[in-house]
Design a protein around this motif. Structure first.
Motif, PDB file in Angstrom:
ATOM      1  N   ASN A  29       8.420  -2.235 -38.289  1.00  0.00           N
ATOM      2  CA  ASN A  29       8.731  -1.839 -39.671  1.00  0.00           C
ATOM      3  C   ASN A  29       9.340  -0.449 -39.690  1.00  0.00           C
ATOM      4  O   ASN A  29       8.833   0.457 -39.030  1.00  0.00           O
ATOM      5  CB  ASN A  29       7.448  -1.798 -40.504  1.00  0.00           C
ATOM      6  N   TYR A  74      10.086   2.565 -42.208  1.00  0.00           N
ATOM      7  CA  TYR A  74       9.765   3.083 -43.548  1.00  0.00           C
ATOM      8  C   TYR A  74      10.528   4.376 -43.782  1.00  0.00           C
ATOM      9  O   TYR A  74      10.609   5.234 -42.897  1.00  0.00           O
ATOM     10  CB  TYR A  74       8.281   3.433 -43.650  1.00  0.00           C
ATOM     11  N   LEU A  89       4.488  -0.902 -48.464  1.00  0.00           N
ATOM     12  CA  LEU A  89       4.278  -2.310 -48.080  1.00  0.00           C
ATOM     13  C   LEU A  89       3.110  -2.806 -48.911  1.00  0.00           C
ATOM     14  O   LEU A  89       2.026  -2.206 -48.876  1.00  0.00           O
ATOM     15  CB  LEU A  89       3.964  -2.388 -46.575  1.00  0.00           C
ATOM     16  N   HIS A  96      -1.279  -7.560 -48.258  1.00  0.00           N
ATOM     17  CA  HIS A  96      -1.056  -8.887 -47.670  1.00  0.00           C
ATOM     18  C   HIS A  96      -2.060  -9.104 -46.544  1.00  0.00           C
ATOM     19  O   HIS A  96      -2.731  -8.175 -46.099  1.00  0.00           O
ATOM     20  CB  HIS A  96       0.374  -8.987 -47.105  1.00  0.00           C
ATOM     21  N   ASP A 121      -2.089 -11.090 -42.576  1.00  0.00           N
ATOM     22  CA  ASP A 121      -1.211 -11.645 -41.545  1.00  0.00           C
ATOM     23  C   ASP A 121      -1.901 -12.872 -40.971  1.00  0.00           C
ATOM     24  O   ASP A 121      -2.902 -12.736 -40.266  1.00  0.00           O
ATOM     25  CB  ASP A 121      -0.950 -10.588 -40.453  1.00  0.00           C
ATOM     26  N   PHE A 137      -2.781   4.024 -45.018  1.00  0.00           N
ATOM     27  CA  PHE A 137      -2.984   2.605 -44.733  1.00  0.00           C
ATOM     28  C   PHE A 137      -4.255   2.198 -45.460  1.00  0.00           C
ATOM     29  O   PHE A 137      -5.299   2.838 -45.314  1.00  0.00           O
ATOM     30  CB  PHE A 137      -3.137   2.418 -43.217  1.00  0.00           C
ATOM     31  N   LEU A 157      -2.607   7.012 -40.942  1.00  0.00           N
ATOM     32  CA  LEU A 157      -2.044   6.689 -39.629  1.00  0.00           C
ATOM     33  C   LEU A 157      -0.967   7.716 -39.322  1.00  0.00           C
ATOM     34  O   LEU A 157       0.022   7.822 -40.051  1.00  0.00           O
ATOM     35  CB  LEU A 157      -1.459   5.273 -39.621  1.00  0.00           C
ATOM     36  N   HIS A 192      -4.381  -5.736 -46.291  1.00  0.00           N
ATOM     37  CA  HIS A 192      -4.032  -4.357 -45.979  1.00  0.00           C
ATOM     38  C   HIS A 192      -2.683  -4.029 -46.606  1.00  0.00           C
ATOM     39  O   HIS A 192      -1.926  -4.939 -46.967  1.00  0.00           O
ATOM     40  CB  HIS A 192      -4.035  -4.100 -44.467  1.00  0.00           C
ATOM     41  N   VAL A 242       0.423  -0.523 -47.172  1.00  0.00           N
ATOM     42  CA  VAL A 242       0.859   0.864 -46.924  1.00  0.00           C
ATOM     43  C   VAL A 242       1.462   1.370 -48.241  1.00  0.00           C
ATOM     44  O   VAL A 242       2.641   1.159 -48.520  1.00  0.00           O
ATOM     45  CB  VAL A 242       1.904   0.945 -45.789  1.00  0.00           C
ATOM     46  N   ARG A 284       9.188   6.542 -40.842  1.00  0.00           N
ATOM     47  CA  ARG A 284       8.028   6.090 -40.060  1.00  0.00           C
ATOM     48  C   ARG A 284       8.389   4.760 -39.429  1.00  0.00           C
ATOM     49  O   ARG A 284       9.007   3.904 -40.080  1.00  0.00           O
ATOM     50  CB  ARG A 284       6.811   5.922 -40.959  1.00  0.00           C
ATOM     51  N   ASN A 307       6.571   1.559 -37.507  1.00  0.00           N
ATOM     52  CA  ASN A 307       5.322   0.914 -37.111  1.00  0.00           C
ATOM     53  C   ASN A 307       5.654  -0.349 -36.335  1.00  0.00           C
ATOM     54  O   ASN A 307       6.464  -1.165 -36.772  1.00  0.00           O
ATOM     55  CB  ASN A 307       4.489   0.565 -38.349  1.00  0.00           C
ATOM     56  N   ASN A 324       3.835  -3.605 -34.845  1.00  0.00           N
ATOM     57  CA  ASN A 324       2.565  -4.325 -34.745  1.00  0.00           C
ATOM     58  C   ASN A 324       2.742  -5.624 -33.955  1.00  0.00           C
ATOM     59  O   ASN A 324       3.620  -6.410 -34.217  1.00  0.00           O
ATOM     60  CB  ASN A 324       1.896  -4.497 -36.108  1.00  0.00           C
ATOM     61  N   ARG A 380       1.342  -9.100 -31.907  1.00  0.00           N
ATOM     62  CA  ARG A 380       0.404 -10.202 -32.118  1.00  0.00           C
ATOM     63  C   ARG A 380       0.441 -11.226 -30.998  1.00  0.00           C
ATOM     64  O   ARG A 380       1.481 -11.411 -30.381  1.00  0.00           O
ATOM     65  CB  ARG A 380       0.789 -10.983 -33.397  1.00  0.00           C
TER      66      ARG A 380
HETATM   67  O1  LIG Z   1       3.036  -0.309 -41.257  1.00  0.00           O
HETATM   68  C1  LIG Z   1       1.881  -0.611 -41.018  1.00  0.00           C
HETATM   69  O2  LIG Z   1       1.039   0.183 -40.588  1.00  0.00           O
HETATM   70  C2  LIG Z   1       1.413  -2.035 -41.305  1.00  0.00           C
HETATM   71  C3  LIG Z   1       2.471  -3.071 -41.163  1.00  0.00           C
HETATM   72  C4  LIG Z   1       1.957  -4.442 -41.472  1.00  0.00           C
HETATM   73  O3  LIG Z   1       0.910  -4.597 -41.996  1.00  0.00           O
HETATM   74  C5  LIG Z   1       2.761  -5.624 -41.133  1.00  0.00           C
HETATM   75  O4  LIG Z   1       3.907  -5.511 -40.662  1.00  0.00           O
HETATM   76  O5  LIG Z   1       2.250  -6.739 -41.310  1.00  0.00           O
END
Ligand SMILES: O=C(O)CCC(=O)C(=O)O
Ligand SMILES: [Fe+2]
Length: 223
Positions: free
Chosen positions: A96, A98, A104, A107, A109, A130, A146, A163, A165, A198, A200, A202, A204
Motif C-alpha cells: 500500500n 499512502y 484505509l 475491513h 482480510d 492503525f 506504526l 482494522h 488506517v 508511507r 506498507n 503486508n 500472507r
Molecule cells: O497499511 C496498513 O498498515 C494496513 C494495510 C491493510 O490492512 C491491508 O492492506 O489489508
C-alpha cells in the motif's frame, strides 16, 4: 495477537526486487494533465505480489499468480518463525502506498483459503495510526502507531479482526537514509517520495499447508 518492532535497518534491501512482477493500481489519470512519471508515482495506490488478489471479487486465482519475491519471502518467514509461526509460507502481498491524506477504511482480510497463518506487515516512511478492532465493527478499536521499520504480526484473533488506517502522521524520524545505501538518482527520488509517503507491505499465506497450487474449488471468498 503479537506485535514486534524489530530490524529497522535490515529490511530495505529487497526494494527493487519487490517491485518486480507485480500488478499495479494507479488512480485514473486526468487526460488534461501531463502524466509525468512523478504524476504517475503520486497516483500509485497499491501493488500486489505473488497471488494477485482480485480487488473487485476479493478472490485469488491460479491464473493471477507470479513468483513471490524471494527476499521478501525469506524475510517474512524469518519474522513468522521468530513469532512462533514456523510453517508460514509467503504467497501473496499487498503493498500500500499512502500519502499524507490517505486512509484505509475498516475491513477484515479473509480472502486467503487458509486463515490460520498470520499476516506479516512491514511499515516504511511516515507513521500511521492503525486501529485494531474485533470480530465485528461494534468492538471499540485499539489505536496503535506504526512507525517506519515496524513489523506487525497479525496472528490469532487479530488475523481476522477489523482494522483500519484513519491517519498518516508526519514524522521527521522515519530513517529515510536507512532505506537505501547508495546515493543514486533513484535513491534520491525514493528519499523525496518517502518524505511524504508511507509504504506498507503486508504478506500472507494463501494455501493450506503443503498445498502448492490452487485447485478449481478453491478461492471462493466472500466480501
Ligand atoms: O497499511 C496498513 O498498515 C494496513 C494495510 C491493510 O490492512 C491491508 O492492506 O489489508
Ligand atoms: Fe488489511
Amino acid at each position: 495477537m503479537s506485535w514486534v518492532h524489530i530490524y529497522k535497518k535490515s529490511i530495505h534491501s529487497s526494494r527493487a526486487e519487490v517491485l518486480d512482477s507485480a500488478v499495479f493500481k494507479i488512480l485514473p489519470v486526468d487526460t488534461h494533465q501531463n502524466n509525468s512519471s512523478k504524476d504517475l508515482i503520486d497516483r500509485l495506490r497499491w501493488v500486489t505480489l505473488g497471488y494477485h488478489h482480485n480487488w473487485d471479487t476479493k478472490v485469488y486465482s491460479e491464473s493471477m499468480r507470479t513468483e513471490f519475491p524471494p527476499n521478501l519471502s525469506r524475510l517474512s518467514k524469518a519474522v513468522a518463525t521468530a513469532t512462533g509461526h514456523d510453517k508460514f509460507e509467503a504467497q501473496a502481498a499487498i503493498v500500500n502506498f499512502y500519502h499524507m491524506h490517505s486512509s484505509l477504511s475498516g475491513h477484515t482480510d479473509h480472502s486467503e483459503i487458509h486463515m490460520e497463518e498470520p499476516i506479516i506487515s512491514f511499515s516504511f516512511g511516515q507513521s500511521a495510526i492503525f486501529l485494531l478492532g474485533g470480530s465485528t465493527k461494534a468492538v471499540p478499536p485499539v489505536p496503535i502507531i506504526l512507525r517506519s521499520g515496524d513489523v506487525a504480526v497479525m496472528a490469532g484473533a487479530s488475523r481476522s479482526a477489523y482494522h483500519a488506517v484513519p491517519r498518516i502522521l508526519p514524522t521527521d524520524n522515519c530513517h529515510v537514509a536507512d532505506l537505501y545505501h547508495d546515493c543514486t538518482a533513484a535513491d534520491e527520488a525514493f528519499g523525496k517520495y518517502i518524505a511524504s509517503a508511507r509504504i506498507n507491505i503486508n504478506v500472507r499465506q494463501v494455501l493450506p499447508p503443503g498445498q502448492k497450487f490452487m485447485s478449481s474449488g478453491d478461492g471462493s471468498a466472500t466480501t
